[in-house]
Design a protein around this motif. Sequence first.
Motif, PDB file in Angstrom:
ATOM      1  N   SER A   1       0.826  -1.213   0.000  1.00  0.00           N
ATOM      2  CA  SER A   1       0.000   0.000   0.000  1.00  0.00           C
ATOM      3  C   SER A   1       0.856   1.257   0.000  1.00  0.00           C
ATOM      4  N   VAL A   2       1.898   1.269   0.814  1.00  0.00           N
ATOM      5  CA  VAL A   2       2.793   2.427   0.871  1.00  0.00           C
ATOM      6  C   VAL A   2       3.464   2.640  -0.483  1.00  0.00           C
ATOM      7  N   THR A   3       3.874   1.565  -1.118  1.00  0.00           N
ATOM      8  CA  THR A   3       4.498   1.664  -2.437  1.00  0.00           C
ATOM      9  C   THR A   3       3.545   2.282  -3.452  1.00  0.00           C
ATOM     10  N   GLU A   4       2.293   1.824  -3.448  1.00  0.00           N
ATOM     11  CA  GLU A   4       1.305   2.353  -4.395  1.00  0.00           C
ATOM     12  C   GLU A   4       0.990   3.821  -4.126  1.00  0.00           C
ATOM     13  N   VAL A   5       0.920   4.218  -2.858  1.00  0.00           N
ATOM     14  CA  VAL A   5       0.656   5.620  -2.522  1.00  0.00           C
ATOM     15  C   VAL A   5       1.812   6.503  -2.979  1.00  0.00           C
ATOM     16  N   ILE A   6       3.023   6.058  -2.730  1.00  0.00           N
ATOM     17  CA  ILE A   6       4.184   6.837  -3.169  1.00  0.00           C
ATOM     18  C   ILE A   6       4.224   6.935  -4.687  1.00  0.00           C
ATOM     19  N   TYR A   7       3.879   5.860  -5.376  1.00  0.00           N
ATOM     20  CA  TYR A   7       3.835   5.880  -6.841  1.00  0.00           C
ATOM     21  C   TYR A   7       2.789   6.877  -7.327  1.00  0.00           C
ATOM     22  N   ALA A   8       1.606   6.873  -6.704  1.00  0.00           N
ATOM     23  CA  ALA A   8       0.546   7.799  -7.106  1.00  0.00           C
ATOM     24  C   ALA A   8       0.963   9.249  -6.874  1.00  0.00           C
ATOM     25  N   ILE A   9       1.623   9.510  -5.763  1.00  0.00           N
ATOM     26  CA  ILE A   9       2.110  10.870  -5.489  1.00  0.00           C
ATOM     27  C   ILE A   9       3.148  11.277  -6.520  1.00  0.00           C
ATOM     28  N   ALA A  10       4.050  10.370  -6.864  1.00  0.00           N
ATOM     29  CA  ALA A  10       5.086  10.667  -7.855  1.00  0.00           C
ATOM     30  C   ALA A  10       4.462  10.985  -9.213  1.00  0.00           C
ATOM     31  N   LYS A  11       3.457  10.208  -9.605  1.00  0.00           N
ATOM     32  CA  LYS A  11       2.792  10.471 -10.890  1.00  0.00           C
ATOM     33  C   LYS A  11       2.088  11.827 -10.866  1.00  0.00           C
ATOM     34  N   LYS A  12       1.421  12.129  -9.754  1.00  0.00           N
ATOM     35  CA  LYS A  12       0.665  13.369  -9.635  1.00  0.00           C
ATOM     36  C   LYS A  12       1.600  14.581  -9.666  1.00  0.00           C
ATOM     37  N   MET A  13       2.776  14.439  -9.051  1.00  0.00           N
ATOM     38  CA  MET A  13       3.734  15.549  -8.994  1.00  0.00           C
ATOM     39  C   MET A  13       4.587  15.643 -10.253  1.00  0.00           C
ATOM     40  N   GLY A  14       4.428  14.679 -11.157  1.00  0.00           N
ATOM     41  CA  GLY A  14       5.186  14.714 -12.402  1.00  0.00           C
ATOM     42  C   GLY A  14       6.615  14.194 -12.267  1.00  0.00           C
ATOM     43  N   TRP A  15       6.879  13.475 -11.183  1.00  0.00           N
ATOM     44  CA  TRP A  15       8.210  12.919 -10.998  1.00  0.00           C
ATOM     45  C   TRP A  15       8.414  11.741 -11.933  1.00  0.00           C
ATOM     46  N   ARG A  16       9.650  11.415 -12.178  1.00  0.00           N
ATOM     47  CA  ARG A  16       9.978  10.285 -13.024  1.00  0.00           C
ATOM     48  C   ARG A  16       9.636   8.966 -12.312  1.00  0.00           C
ATOM     49  N   THR A  17       8.883   8.117 -12.985  1.00  0.00           N
ATOM     50  CA  THR A  17       8.492   6.831 -12.366  1.00  0.00           C
ATOM     51  C   THR A  17       8.964   5.682 -13.210  1.00  0.00           C
TER      52      THR A  17
END
Length: 69
Positions: free
Chosen positions: A53-69
Motif C-alpha cells: 500500500s505504501v508503495t502504491e501511494v508513493i507511486y501515485a504521489i510521484a505520478k501526480k507531482m510529475g516525478w519520473r516513475t
Amino acid sequence: MTLNPTIIRNVLRYISGALVAKGLIGADTGTALAVDPVIIETVTVAAGVMLGSVTEVIYAIAKKMGWRT
C-alpha cells in the motif's frame, strides 16, 4: 518480493522482549507473541499489505507531482 517469516519472527521477538523488559506485558505473553505461528503469519501478511500500500501511494504521489516513475 516475498516477506520471510523468519524476519517477522525475529522482529516479534525483539518487540516482545522490549515490552516484557518495560513491564508492559508478562513473560508468558511475550513468549506467546514470539513463537505463535498464527501471530507470525498474520503479522507477515499485514506487513506485506502495508508495504504494498505504501508503495502504491508513493507511486501515485510521484505520478501526480510529475516525478519520473
